[in-house]
Design a protein around this motif. Structure first.
Motif, PDB file in Angstrom:
ATOM      1  N   GLN A   2       0.831  -1.184   0.000  1.00 34.11           N
ATOM      2  CA  GLN A   2       0.000   0.000   0.000  1.00 34.11           C
ATOM      3  C   GLN A   2       0.876   1.246   0.000  1.00 34.11           C
ATOM      4  OE1 GLN A   2      -2.003  -1.298   3.675  1.00 34.11           O
ATOM      5  NE2 GLN A   2      -3.942  -1.206   2.566  1.00 34.11           N
ATOM      6  N   LEU A   3       0.252   2.384  -0.272  1.00 36.73           N
ATOM      7  CA  LEU A   3       0.986   3.640  -0.230  1.00 36.73           C
ATOM      8  C   LEU A   3       0.471   4.437   0.963  1.00 36.73           C
ATOM      9  CD1 LEU A   3       2.173   5.220  -3.469  1.00 36.73           C
ATOM     10  CD2 LEU A   3       2.133   6.543  -1.386  1.00 36.73           C
ATOM     11  N   PHE A   4       1.392   4.798   1.846  1.00 32.36           N
ATOM     12  CA  PHE A   4       1.050   5.521   3.078  1.00 32.36           C
ATOM     13  C   PHE A   4       1.497   6.980   2.969  1.00 32.36           C
ATOM     14  CE2 PHE A   4       1.364   1.106   4.295  1.00 32.36           C
ATOM     15  CZ  PHE A   4       0.342   0.923   5.228  1.00 32.36           C
ATOM     16  N   PHE A   5       0.705   7.863   3.574  1.00 32.16           N
ATOM     17  CA  PHE A   5       1.081   9.272   3.692  1.00 32.16           C
ATOM     18  C   PHE A   5       1.385   9.565   5.158  1.00 32.16           C
ATOM     19  CE2 PHE A   5       0.042  13.724   4.596  1.00 32.16           C
ATOM     20  CZ  PHE A   5       0.875  14.354   3.684  1.00 32.16           C
ATOM     21  N   ILE A   6       2.493  10.277   5.382  1.00 38.41           N
ATOM     22  CA  ILE A   6       2.915  10.645   6.736  1.00 38.41           C
ATOM     23  C   ILE A   6       3.351  12.104   6.711  1.00 38.41           C
ATOM     24  CG2 ILE A   6       4.541  10.143   8.613  1.00 38.41           C
ATOM     25  CD1 ILE A   6       4.902   7.355   7.201  1.00 38.41           C
ATOM     26  N   LYS A   7       2.912  12.870   7.708  1.00 37.68           N
ATOM     27  CA  LYS A   7       3.344  14.262   7.808  1.00 37.68           C
ATOM     28  C   LYS A   7       4.056  14.471   9.135  1.00 37.68           C
ATOM     29  CE  LYS A   7       1.690  19.066   7.477  1.00 37.68           C
ATOM     30  NZ  LYS A   7       0.498  19.944   7.334  1.00 37.68           N
ATOM     31  N   LEU A   8       5.264  15.045   9.065  1.00 39.06           N
ATOM     32  CA  LEU A   8       6.100  15.244  10.242  1.00 39.06           C
ATOM     33  C   LEU A   8       6.487  16.715  10.363  1.00 39.06           C
ATOM     34  CD1 LEU A   8       8.537  12.259   9.574  1.00 39.06           C
ATOM     35  CD2 LEU A   8       6.583  12.233  11.121  1.00 39.06           C
ATOM     36  N   LYS A   9       6.501  17.228  11.586  1.00 35.12           N
ATOM     37  CA  LYS A   9       7.052  18.558  11.820  1.00 35.12           C
ATOM     38  C   LYS A   9       8.527  18.386  12.145  1.00 35.12           C
ATOM     39  CE  LYS A   9       6.287  22.898  14.291  1.00 35.12           C
ATOM     40  NZ  LYS A   9       5.490  23.597  15.342  1.00 35.12           N
ATOM     41  N   VAL A  10       9.394  19.104  11.421  1.00 33.55           N
ATOM     42  CA  VAL A  10      10.831  18.891  11.540  1.00 33.55           C
ATOM     43  C   VAL A  10      11.570  20.216  11.671  1.00 33.55           C
ATOM     44  CG1 VAL A  10      10.695  16.774  10.166  1.00 33.55           C
ATOM     45  CG2 VAL A  10      11.190  18.945   9.029  1.00 33.55           C
ATOM     46  N   CYS A  11      12.826  20.108  12.034  1.00 37.54           N
ATOM     47  CA  CYS A  11      13.716  21.275  12.037  1.00 37.54           C
ATOM     48  C   CYS A  11      15.078  20.832  11.540  1.00 37.54           C
ATOM     49  CB  CYS A  11      13.817  21.898  13.431  1.00 37.54           C
ATOM     50  SG  CYS A  11      14.512  20.809  14.683  1.00 37.54           S
ATOM     51  N   SER A  12      15.845  21.750  11.028  1.00 36.27           N
ATOM     52  CA  SER A  12      17.157  21.403  10.481  1.00 36.27           C
ATOM     53  C   SER A  12      18.114  20.953  11.581  1.00 36.27           C
ATOM     54  CB  SER A  12      17.774  22.607   9.754  1.00 36.27           C
ATOM     55  OG  SER A  12      17.009  22.951   8.627  1.00 36.27           O
ATOM     56  N   CYS A  13      18.905  19.947  11.287  1.00 34.28           N
ATOM     57  CA  CYS A  13      19.953  19.531  12.231  1.00 34.28           C
ATOM     58  C   CYS A  13      20.961  20.664  12.391  1.00 34.28           C
ATOM     59  CB  CYS A  13      20.669  18.279  11.710  1.00 34.28           C
ATOM     60  SG  CYS A  13      19.620  16.826  11.608  1.00 34.28           S
ATOM     61  N   SER A  14      21.589  20.717  13.541  1.00 38.74           N
ATOM     62  CA  SER A  14      22.522  21.814  13.824  1.00 38.74           C
ATOM     63  C   SER A  14      23.703  21.823  12.862  1.00 38.74           C
ATOM     64  CB  SER A  14      23.029  21.704  15.270  1.00 38.74           C
ATOM     65  OG  SER A  14      23.654  20.445  15.480  1.00 38.74           O
ATOM     66  N   ASP A  15      24.102  20.658  12.359  1.00 43.51           N
ATOM     67  CA  ASP A  15      25.256  20.588  11.457  1.00 43.51           C
ATOM     68  C   ASP A  15      24.827  20.272  10.030  1.00 43.51           C
ATOM     69  OD1 ASP A  15      24.393  18.062  12.018  1.00 43.51           O
ATOM     70  OD2 ASP A  15      26.403  17.174  12.169  1.00 43.51           O
ATOM     71  N   ASN A  16      23.619  20.727   9.652  1.00 41.23           N
ATOM     72  CA  ASN A  16      23.111  20.386   8.318  1.00 41.23           C
ATOM     73  C   ASN A  16      23.872  21.146   7.237  1.00 41.23           C
ATOM     74  OD1 ASN A  16      21.369  22.707   6.997  1.00 41.23           O
ATOM     75  ND2 ASN A  16      21.045  22.814   9.227  1.00 41.23           N
ATOM     76  N   SER A  17      23.750  20.624   6.012  1.00 42.87           N
ATOM     77  CA  SER A  17      24.423  21.248   4.866  1.00 42.87           C
ATOM     78  C   SER A  17      23.418  21.774   3.851  1.00 42.87           C
ATOM     79  CB  SER A  17      25.359  20.235   4.198  1.00 42.87           C
ATOM     80  OG  SER A  17      24.653  19.049   3.830  1.00 42.87           O
ATOM     81  N   HIS A  18      22.209  22.154   4.323  1.00 47.56           N
ATOM     82  CA  HIS A  18      21.153  22.595   3.412  1.00 47.56           C
ATOM     83  C   HIS A  18      21.477  23.908   2.705  1.00 47.56           C
ATOM     84  CE1 HIS A  18      18.030  20.259   6.051  1.00 47.56           C
ATOM     85  NE2 HIS A  18      18.777  19.462   5.317  1.00 47.56           N
ATOM     86  N   LYS A  19      22.212  24.769   3.364  1.00 46.76           N
ATOM     87  CA  LYS A  19      22.522  26.107   2.840  1.00 46.76           C
ATOM     88  C   LYS A  19      21.257  26.966   2.719  1.00 46.76           C
ATOM     89  CE  LYS A  19      26.654  24.670   0.331  1.00 46.76           C
ATOM     90  NZ  LYS A  19      27.350  24.611  -0.982  1.00 46.76           N
ATOM     91  N   ILE A  20      20.250  26.627   3.510  1.00 47.64           N
ATOM     92  CA  ILE A  20      19.067  27.471   3.587  1.00 47.64           C
ATOM     93  C   ILE A  20      18.765  27.701   5.061  1.00 47.64           C
ATOM     94  CG2 ILE A  20      18.082  26.623   1.413  1.00 47.64           C
ATOM     95  CD1 ILE A  20      16.145  24.947   3.059  1.00 47.64           C
ATOM     96  N   SER A  21      18.176  28.852   5.365  1.00 42.58           N
ATOM     97  CA  SER A  21      17.841  29.182   6.740  1.00 42.58           C
ATOM     98  C   SER A  21      16.351  28.941   6.952  1.00 42.58           C
ATOM     99  CB  SER A  21      18.190  30.643   7.029  1.00 42.58           C
ATOM    100  OG  SER A  21      17.759  31.016   8.328  1.00 42.58           O
ATOM    101  N   SER A  22      16.008  28.160   7.974  1.00 40.23           N
ATOM    102  CA  SER A  22      14.597  27.907   8.250  1.00 40.23           C
ATOM    103  C   SER A  22      14.367  27.853   9.754  1.00 40.23           C
ATOM    104  CB  SER A  22      14.148  26.598   7.601  1.00 40.23           C
ATOM    105  OG  SER A  22      14.783  25.500   8.214  1.00 40.23           O
ATOM    106  N   GLU A  23      13.192  28.294  10.155  1.00 44.47           N
ATOM    107  CA  GLU A  23      12.833  28.237  11.568  1.00 44.47           C
ATOM    108  C   GLU A  23      12.030  26.987  11.891  1.00 44.47           C
ATOM    109  OE1 GLU A  23      10.776  31.852  12.276  1.00 44.47           O
ATOM    110  OE2 GLU A  23      12.461  33.111  11.637  1.00 44.47           O
ATOM    111  N   GLY A  24      11.580  26.327  10.868  1.00 46.91           N
ATOM    112  CA  GLY A  24      10.821  25.098  11.034  1.00 46.91           C
ATOM    113  C   GLY A  24      10.368  24.596   9.679  1.00 46.91           C
TER     114      GLY A  24
END
Length: 450
Positions: A2-24
């Motif tokens: 089956q195909l499941f949908f899941i929604k999670l509230k997340v925040c960037s890890c302190s040592d992430n390499s996203h190169k974007i700034s986000s508060e949540g």
């Protein structure tokens, strides 16, 4: 699945390499899985792999259909992507520094030194050694020994000397799906676990003769399955360690590999102890130590196989041994196909030492059959679910309808996926009506009511 949908509230890890700034942010996950627990485990891994920390579960694993996303472009795209790839994750982040909606590509730095990994991997795959108990420095001609007989088994199902085998993509490329592809029988099911001298001498009774079965033949089929598994487990442990040492930083992938190493080492430790028991039987030639059941089929074979399993659940869904309890010794049973006079045999074999688990396992098969269930379906289900070392006849596989092919591939992927939770009923149901075997005779050395 089956195909499941899941929604999670997340925040960037302190040592992430996203190169974007986000508060949540929110992570919307579409996961193809057999059950909610497996879907949730995969979602957590994927989100953590993308360098996010999970705060809360907004929507737990929920079965969804394509129709639910018809008027939602992003949702439909991700649903279709998950249908093809097995998963899709879409992130929505916010920041006080951004006053309008902006689409950014989420890029994380490569955490694996692939050059180092493939260099180490190449060296490991070239290694071979002789597993015969009398091996010594004179074992200087290590060969690619066949764990499934080439001349009597593989050749009998091949077309133009080719068969279909499982092919697993590299974990390094973030794709652990398996499929079937053609391979020449000279390379099929080989492992570099014996020298030429010992391989020829030890297995002469089964390589040059059909299964009768004699007690010695039963032992040799089981022994070869154990030696092949020991060699492959050693190789797997070495490859996992090479993979682990190639990561440049801590990450979700590294944690997963650590867990895989722990499980592999546990299986390997048990396998070494069990092989020691078999080595004693070999040296003393007390082949009556073996218990076995052979199901004989008078038809031409359409597949060949050789392997083993630590039975966790029986054919009725009952728990036999907890594979997660690393403080306990495990019992194993071997399974293989073998040529017989006028047909072929499906051989289950196990050692009498510490045999209670395997005795119960086989007894549950008898009980399943006595209840009216198909023995052919049960034994086919067992091979597809528990024995990755199998080969299909191209003639049979190419004629199989697409639904049956997809069902087989789906079951294999469920069993090899380290993030999937194995159902206690995996040997009880599934894969019915695919194989057209007909077993006409049962041969065994078990006492009645055993």
């Amino acid at each position: 699945m089956q195909l499941f949908f899941i929604k999670l509230k997340v925040c960037s890890c302190s040592d992430n390499s996203h190169k974007i700034s986000s508060e949540g942010a929110y992570a919307a996950c579409w996961i193809r899985a057999s059950d909610p627990t497996s879907a949730f485990a995969k979602a957590i891994f994927l989100v953590e792999r993308d360098e996010w920390e999970i705060n809360t579960v907004e929507i737990p694993p929920t079965v969804v259909t394509r129709e639910m996303f018809i008027d939602r472009d992003i949702g439909l795209q991700n649903y279709d992507s998950a249908t093809l790839r097995g998963f899709s994750v879409y992130y929505v982040a916010w920041s006080s520094e951004v006053d309008q909606e902006t689409e950014l590509t989420l890029n994380t730095l490569e955490k694996l030194d692939k050059a180092k990994y493939y260099k180490d991997r190449g060296a490991l795959l070239k290694k071979g050694y002789c597993l015969h108990p009398d091996s010594s420095s004179c074992c200087n001609q290590i060969i690619k020994a066949h764990s499934i007989q080439k001349n009597q088994s593989l050749s009998s199902i091949s077309i133009d000397n080719h068969v279909y085998l499982l092919s697993k993509k590299s974990f390094v490329d973030h794709d652990s799906t398996v499929c079937y592809q053609k391979e020449g029988i000279n390379k099929a099911s080989t492992f570099k676990g014996f020298c030429k001298k010992h391989d020829n001498e030890l297995f002469e009774a089964i390589d040059n003769n059909v299964l009768v079965p004699t007690e010695e033949q039963v032992f040799l089929y089981a022994y070869r399955s154990i030696c092949r598994e020991l060699f492959e487990k050693n190789k797997a442990a070495s490859l996992l360690n090479a993979n682990l040492s190639s990561f440049t930083k801590g990450c979700a992938e590294k944690r997963l590999i650590n867990n895989l190493i722990e499980g592999t080492n546990y299986g390997l430790d048990n396998l070494i102890k069990i092989k020691d028991t078999y080595d004693i039987t070999l040296s003393q030639r007390t082949f009556s130590d073996m218990k076995f059941v052979v199901f004989k089929c008078n038809q031409k074979p359409n597949m060949a196989f050789s392997g083993l399993i630590y039975p966790d659940f029986d054919f009725l869904g009952n728990c036999l041994q907890d594979l997660s309890d690393t403080n306990k010794s495990l019992s194993l049973i071997t399974v293989c196909s073998a040529p017989m006079e006028g047909g072929w045999g499906y051989l289950l074999a196990w050692h009498q030492e510490n045999s209670a688990v395997c005795d119960t396992f086989v007894a549950s098969l008898a009980e399943l059959i006595n209840s009216g269930e198909s023995v052919e379906d049960a034994l086919f289900r067992f091979i597809i679910s528990a024995c990755e070392n199998h080969a299909f006849s191209p003639c049979w596989w190419d004629k199989l309808n697409s639904t049956h092919k997809e069902t087989i591939i789906q079951r294999v992927n469920e069993m090899v996926d380290p993030l999937s939770v194995v159902s206690n009923s995996y040997l009880q149901t599934g894969l019915e009506g695919i194989v057209e075997w007909s077993f006409n005779e049962v041969l065994t050395n078990l006492e009645p009511n055993t």
